[in-house]
Write a protein that holds these residues in place. Structure first.
Motif, PDB file in Angstrom:
ATOM      1  N   ILE A 181      -1.330   2.623 -10.083  1.00 18.84           N
ATOM      2  CA  ILE A 181      -0.348   1.873  -9.286  1.00 18.84           C
ATOM      3  C   ILE A 181       0.089   0.637 -10.071  1.00 18.84           C
ATOM      4  O   ILE A 181      -0.751  -0.148 -10.525  1.00 18.84           O
ATOM      5  CB  ILE A 181      -0.949   1.447  -7.932  1.00 18.84           C
ATOM      6  N   ARG A 182       1.391   0.479 -10.224  1.00 22.09           N
ATOM      7  CA  ARG A 182       1.887  -0.682 -10.966  1.00 22.09           C
ATOM      8  C   ARG A 182       1.776  -1.939 -10.117  1.00 22.09           C
ATOM      9  O   ARG A 182       2.010  -1.933  -8.906  1.00 22.09           O
ATOM     10  CB  ARG A 182       3.350  -0.477 -11.371  1.00 22.09           C
ATOM     11  N   ILE A 183       1.402  -3.052 -10.777  1.00 23.48           N
ATOM     12  CA  ILE A 183       1.342  -4.348 -10.103  1.00 23.48           C
ATOM     13  C   ILE A 183       1.691  -5.444 -11.096  1.00 23.48           C
ATOM     14  O   ILE A 183       1.361  -5.351 -12.281  1.00 23.48           O
ATOM     15  CB  ILE A 183      -0.071  -4.597  -9.506  1.00 23.48           C
ATOM     16  N   ASP A 184       2.391  -6.456 -10.619  1.00 22.27           N
ATOM     17  CA  ASP A 184       2.616  -7.684 -11.379  1.00 22.27           C
ATOM     18  C   ASP A 184       1.944  -8.788 -10.579  1.00 22.27           C
ATOM     19  O   ASP A 184       2.450  -9.202  -9.528  1.00 22.27           O
ATOM     20  CB  ASP A 184       4.113  -7.962 -11.542  1.00 22.27           C
ATOM     21  N   CYS A 185       0.792  -9.252 -11.046  1.00 24.18           N
ATOM     22  CA  CYS A 185      -0.006 -10.194 -10.265  1.00 24.18           C
ATOM     23  C   CYS A 185       0.623 -11.569 -10.142  1.00 24.18           C
ATOM     24  O   CYS A 185       0.169 -12.390  -9.341  1.00 24.18           O
ATOM     25  CB  CYS A 185      -1.399 -10.305 -10.872  1.00 24.18           C
ATOM     26  N   SER A 186       1.676 -11.839 -10.913  1.00 27.41           N
ATOM     27  CA  SER A 186       2.373 -13.119 -10.795  1.00 27.41           C
ATOM     28  C   SER A 186       3.448 -13.090  -9.717  1.00 27.41           C
ATOM     29  O   SER A 186       4.066 -14.111  -9.424  1.00 27.41           O
ATOM     30  CB  SER A 186       3.019 -13.491 -12.135  1.00 27.41           C
ATOM     31  N   ASP A 187       3.659 -11.921  -9.107  1.00 30.94           N
ATOM     32  CA  ASP A 187       4.722 -11.729  -8.125  1.00 30.94           C
ATOM     33  C   ASP A 187       4.089 -11.300  -6.799  1.00 30.94           C
ATOM     34  O   ASP A 187       3.550 -10.202  -6.689  1.00 30.94           O
ATOM     35  CB  ASP A 187       5.684 -10.648  -8.634  1.00 30.94           C
ATOM     36  N   SER A 188       4.143 -12.164  -5.790  1.00 39.33           N
ATOM     37  CA  SER A 188       3.493 -11.872  -4.511  1.00 39.33           C
ATOM     38  C   SER A 188       4.055 -10.614  -3.852  1.00 39.33           C
ATOM     39  O   SER A 188       3.311  -9.848  -3.210  1.00 39.33           O
ATOM     40  CB  SER A 188       3.625 -13.065  -3.554  1.00 39.33           C
ATOM     41  N   ARG A 189       5.357 -10.369  -4.014  1.00 40.33           N
ATOM     42  CA  ARG A 189       5.943  -9.159  -3.440  1.00 40.33           C
ATOM     43  C   ARG A 189       5.376  -7.913  -4.106  1.00 40.33           C
ATOM     44  O   ARG A 189       5.072  -6.923  -3.432  1.00 40.33           O
ATOM     45  CB  ARG A 189       7.468  -9.190  -3.592  1.00 40.33           C
ATOM     46  N   SER A 190       5.221  -7.965  -5.427  1.00 40.19           N
ATOM     47  CA  SER A 190       4.654  -6.837  -6.150  1.00 40.19           C
ATOM     48  C   SER A 190       3.220  -6.571  -5.692  1.00 40.19           C
ATOM     49  O   SER A 190       2.806  -5.413  -5.540  1.00 40.19           O
ATOM     50  CB  SER A 190       4.681  -7.101  -7.658  1.00 40.19           C
ATOM     51  N   VAL A 191       2.454  -7.631  -5.469  1.00 34.89           N
ATOM     52  CA  VAL A 191       1.073  -7.470  -5.000  1.00 34.89           C
ATOM     53  C   VAL A 191       1.052  -6.793  -3.635  1.00 34.89           C
ATOM     54  O   VAL A 191       0.288  -5.849  -3.402  1.00 34.89           O
ATOM     55  CB  VAL A 191       0.346  -8.828  -4.945  1.00 34.89           C
ATOM     56  N   ARG A 192       1.903  -7.263  -2.722  1.00 35.69           N
ATOM     57  CA  ARG A 192       1.933  -6.666  -1.378  1.00 35.69           C
ATOM     58  C   ARG A 192       2.313  -5.193  -1.438  1.00 35.69           C
ATOM     59  O   ARG A 192       1.691  -4.350  -0.770  1.00 35.69           O
ATOM     60  CB  ARG A 192       2.921  -7.428  -0.483  1.00 35.69           C
ATOM     61  N   GLU A 193       3.328  -4.875  -2.226  1.00 37.60           N
ATOM     62  CA  GLU A 193       3.771  -3.485  -2.311  1.00 37.60           C
ATOM     63  C   GLU A 193       2.701  -2.609  -2.954  1.00 37.60           C
ATOM     64  O   GLU A 193       2.464  -1.475  -2.516  1.00 37.60           O
ATOM     65  CB  GLU A 193       5.078  -3.406  -3.104  1.00 37.60           C
ATOM     66  N   ALA A 194       2.043  -3.127  -3.985  1.00 36.54           N
ATOM     67  CA  ALA A 194       0.988  -2.354  -4.643  1.00 36.54           C
ATOM     68  C   ALA A 194      -0.147  -2.065  -3.676  1.00 36.54           C
ATOM     69  O   ALA A 194      -0.669  -0.940  -3.620  1.00 36.54           O
ATOM     70  CB  ALA A 194       0.470  -3.108  -5.869  1.00 36.54           C
ATOM     71  N   PHE A 195      -0.528  -3.053  -2.889  1.00 33.25           N
ATOM     72  CA  PHE A 195      -1.654  -2.849  -1.980  1.00 33.25           C
ATOM     73  C   PHE A 195      -1.274  -2.062  -0.733  1.00 33.25           C
ATOM     74  O   PHE A 195      -2.162  -1.516  -0.065  1.00 33.25           O
ATOM     75  CB  PHE A 195      -2.333  -4.181  -1.646  1.00 33.25           C
ATOM     76  N   GLU A 196       0.001  -1.972  -0.428  1.00 36.80           N
ATOM     77  CA  GLU A 196       0.401  -1.008   0.596  1.00 36.80           C
ATOM     78  C   GLU A 196       0.012   0.389   0.146  1.00 36.80           C
ATOM     79  O   GLU A 196      -0.472   1.211   0.930  1.00 36.80           O
ATOM     80  CB  GLU A 196       1.908  -1.088   0.851  1.00 36.80           C
ATOM     81  N   GLY A 197       0.224   0.655  -1.155  1.00 37.65           N
ATOM     82  CA  GLY A 197      -0.167   1.946  -1.710  1.00 37.65           C
ATOM     83  C   GLY A 197      -1.672   2.122  -1.742  1.00 37.65           C
ATOM     84  O   GLY A 197      -2.201   3.175  -1.386  1.00 37.65           O
ATOM     85  N   VAL A 198      -2.395   1.083  -2.161  1.00 36.52           N
ATOM     86  CA  VAL A 198      -3.852   1.172  -2.233  1.00 36.52           C
ATOM     87  C   VAL A 198      -4.443   1.394  -0.845  1.00 36.52           C
ATOM     88  O   VAL A 198      -5.291   2.283  -0.644  1.00 36.52           O
ATOM     89  CB  VAL A 198      -4.446  -0.103  -2.859  1.00 36.52           C
ATOM     90  N   LEU A 199      -3.998   0.612   0.127  1.00 31.99           N
ATOM     91  CA  LEU A 199      -4.557   0.704   1.477  1.00 31.99           C
ATOM     92  C   LEU A 199      -4.192   2.006   2.170  1.00 31.99           C
ATOM     93  O   LEU A 199      -4.894   2.445   3.087  1.00 31.99           O
ATOM     94  CB  LEU A 199      -4.102  -0.499   2.309  1.00 31.99           C
ATOM     95  N   SER A 200      -3.113   2.640   1.729  1.00 29.72           N
ATOM     96  CA  SER A 200      -2.751   3.931   2.303  1.00 29.72           C
ATOM     97  C   SER A 200      -3.763   5.013   1.923  1.00 29.72           C
ATOM     98  O   SER A 200      -3.837   6.064   2.563  1.00 29.72           O
ATOM     99  CB  SER A 200      -1.351   4.357   1.855  1.00 29.72           C
ATOM    100  N   LEU A 201      -4.554   4.743   0.889  1.00 34.81           N
ATOM    101  CA  LEU A 201      -5.571   5.703   0.455  1.00 34.81           C
ATOM    102  C   LEU A 201      -6.811   5.654   1.338  1.00 34.81           C
ATOM    103  O   LEU A 201      -7.583   6.613   1.387  1.00 34.81           O
ATOM    104  CB  LEU A 201      -5.986   5.415  -0.994  1.00 34.81           C
ATOM    105  N   GLY A 202      -7.009   4.526   2.000  1.00 37.84           N
ATOM    106  CA  GLY A 202      -8.189   4.369   2.846  1.00 37.84           C
ATOM    107  C   GLY A 202      -8.740   2.960   2.754  1.00 37.84           C
ATOM    108  O   GLY A 202      -8.091   2.035   2.261  1.00 37.84           O
ATOM    109  N   PHE A 203      -9.954   2.792   3.217  1.00 37.49           N
ATOM    110  CA  PHE A 203     -10.631   1.501   3.236  1.00 37.49           C
ATOM    111  C   PHE A 203     -10.991   1.059   1.822  1.00 37.49           C
ATOM    112  O   PHE A 203     -11.667   1.784   1.085  1.00 37.49           O
ATOM    113  CB  PHE A 203     -11.891   1.595   4.103  1.00 37.49           C
ATOM    114  N   VAL A 204     -10.548  -0.130   1.439  1.00 38.17           N
ATOM    115  CA  VAL A 204     -10.893  -0.678   0.125  1.00 38.17           C
ATOM    116  C   VAL A 204     -12.256  -1.358   0.240  1.00 38.17           C
ATOM    117  O   VAL A 204     -12.388  -2.436   0.808  1.00 38.17           O
ATOM    118  CB  VAL A 204      -9.832  -1.676  -0.382  1.00 38.17           C
ATOM    119  N   GLU A 205     -13.255  -0.705  -0.298  1.00 35.47           N
ATOM    120  CA  GLU A 205     -14.623  -1.211  -0.239  1.00 35.47           C
ATOM    121  C   GLU A 205     -14.932  -2.152  -1.402  1.00 35.47           C
ATOM    122  O   GLU A 205     -15.797  -3.025  -1.289  1.00 35.47           O
ATOM    123  CB  GLU A 205     -15.594  -0.031  -0.262  1.00 35.47           C
ATOM    124  N   VAL A 206     -14.227  -1.965  -2.508  1.00 28.29           N
ATOM    125  CA  VAL A 206     -14.475  -2.769  -3.712  1.00 28.29           C
ATOM    126  C   VAL A 206     -13.147  -3.242  -4.294  1.00 28.29           C
ATOM    127  O   VAL A 206     -12.216  -2.448  -4.468  1.00 28.29           O
ATOM    128  CB  VAL A 206     -15.218  -1.944  -4.791  1.00 28.29           C
TER     129      VAL A 206
END
Length: 258
Positions: free
Chosen positions: A66-91
Motif C-alpha cells: 500500500i502506497r503512503i506518503d507519511c508527510s501528507d495526512s490525507r495520504s496516511v488516512r487513505e492508506a490506513f483505510e486500505g489497511v483497516l479494511s483488511l481487519g484488526f491492526v494488531e501491530v
C-alpha cells in the motif's frame, strides 16, 4: 493493494510503515513468518510490490503493498483505510524516515521546507499512523506499536538539526503513548538503532553509510544484520505484559563510530 495468497491469517494485521530494502523488509518478513497478514507501506509502490511478492512466496503468507506518503495526512488516512479494511491492526511498526544529507549542514543553511518535511515524516506521520490504529487496539484490549529511532533520538548532533529534532519528537510521542495506553493493553516501545544497518546476511546489496534505520547499510565489522534486529521487534510484540519494555537500545558488538 496486492493480495499475495488466498488463505486468510488467523491473527491480526501487522502494518509496517517505511519498508525499504533492509530493516523494514526484514521486520515484515518476520511477522509474515509468524503467521500474520502483513501490510507493507512506503512511497515507492513498484518496489513495495516486489517486496510483497518476495515475502509472500518465501513465507506462504498474505502480504499487501500500500502506497503512503507519511508527510501528507490525507495520504496516511487513505492508506490506513486500505489497511483497516483488511481487519484488526494488531501491530504497527513505524519505520519511516526522510532522507537527509550525511554531511553536516550548517544551521543557517537549512531550508525551512526541508526542516518541516523531515519533522513531518519523522514525527507527525507517526502521530497520524498511530491515531488510525489506537482505537481498535483499545477496543480489543491488545496491540503493539513500535517506533524506530536512532542515535540522533538521544543526543543532538552538530549539523543534523533536522534529523535530531524529528527523532527527538518521535521518542517523546512514544513515551506519551506508552503512559496513556499501556493501562488499556497497548504496548508502545521505542527502538533505538544505534549503529549501521547492513543488508541481511548473504545479500549482495552495496554498502552505504548513514545514521538511522532504513537508510543505514554497511558491511564488514560494526554493521548489524536487519534480520537479527527484526527478532527484537518480534520479541517486543510477544513480551509478557507484566514486564513491558518501553525503550531498547540496539548496537553491534563491534561498534563503528561516525
Amino acid at each position: 493493494m496486492r493480495n499475495m495468497t488466498s488463505s486468510a491469517s488467523a491473527r491480526g494485521i501487522a502494518a509496517i510503515v517505511g519498508v525499504g530494502s533492509n530493516l523494514g523488509r526484514s521486520i515484515a518478513r518476520k511477522f509474515a513468518h509468524e503467521g500474520y497478514t502483513v501490510a507493507i507501506l512506503a512511497r515507492d509502490l513498484g518496489r513495495l510490490s516486489r517486496f510483497a511478492d518476495e515475502i509472500a512466496r518465501e513465507e506462504k503468507a498474505q502480504v499487501f503493498a500500500i502506497r503512503i506518503d507519511c508527510s501528507d495526512s490525507r495520504s496516511v488516512r487513505e492508506a490506513f483505510e486500505g489497511v483497516l479494511s483488511l481487519g484488526f491492526v494488531e501491530v504497527l511498526v513505524y519505520n519511516a524516515f526522510q532522507p537527509v544529507s550525511w554531511q553536516p549542514t550548517h544551521f543557517t543553511d537549512i531550508r525551512i521546507d526541508s526542516f518541516e518535511k523531515t519533522l513531518a515524516v519523522s514525527s507527525v506521520g507517526a502521530f497520524h499512523c498511530a491515531q488510525q490504529v489506537v482505537p481498535g487496539m483499545v477496543e480489543r484490549g491488545r496491540g503493539t506499536i513500535l517506533f524506530t529511532g536512532c542515535s540522533a533520538s538521544l543526543n543532538g548532533v552538530a549539523g543534523f538539526s533536522e534529523l535530531c529534532c524529528g527523532k527527538f519528537a518521535l521518542r517523546a510521542l512514544s513515551q506519551c503513548l506508552a503512559r496513556e495506553f499501556q493501562p488499556f493493553g497497548v504496548h508502545v516501545a521505542h527502538v533505538v538503532i544505534d549503529g549501521i544497518v547492513g543488508p541481511s546476511r548473504g545479500a549482495s546489496t552495496s554498502s552505504q553509510r548513514g545514521l538511522v534505520g532504513e537508510q543505514q547499510s554497511g558491511g564488514g565489522d560494526g554493521s548489524m544484520d536487519p534480520d537479527a534486529l527484526a527478532q527484537t521487534y518480534w520479541h517486543l510484540h510477544v513480551q509478557d505484559r507484566a514486564a513491558w519494555t518501553q525503550e531498547i537500545d540496539l548496537r553491534p558488538s563491534s561498534p563503528r563510530f561516525f
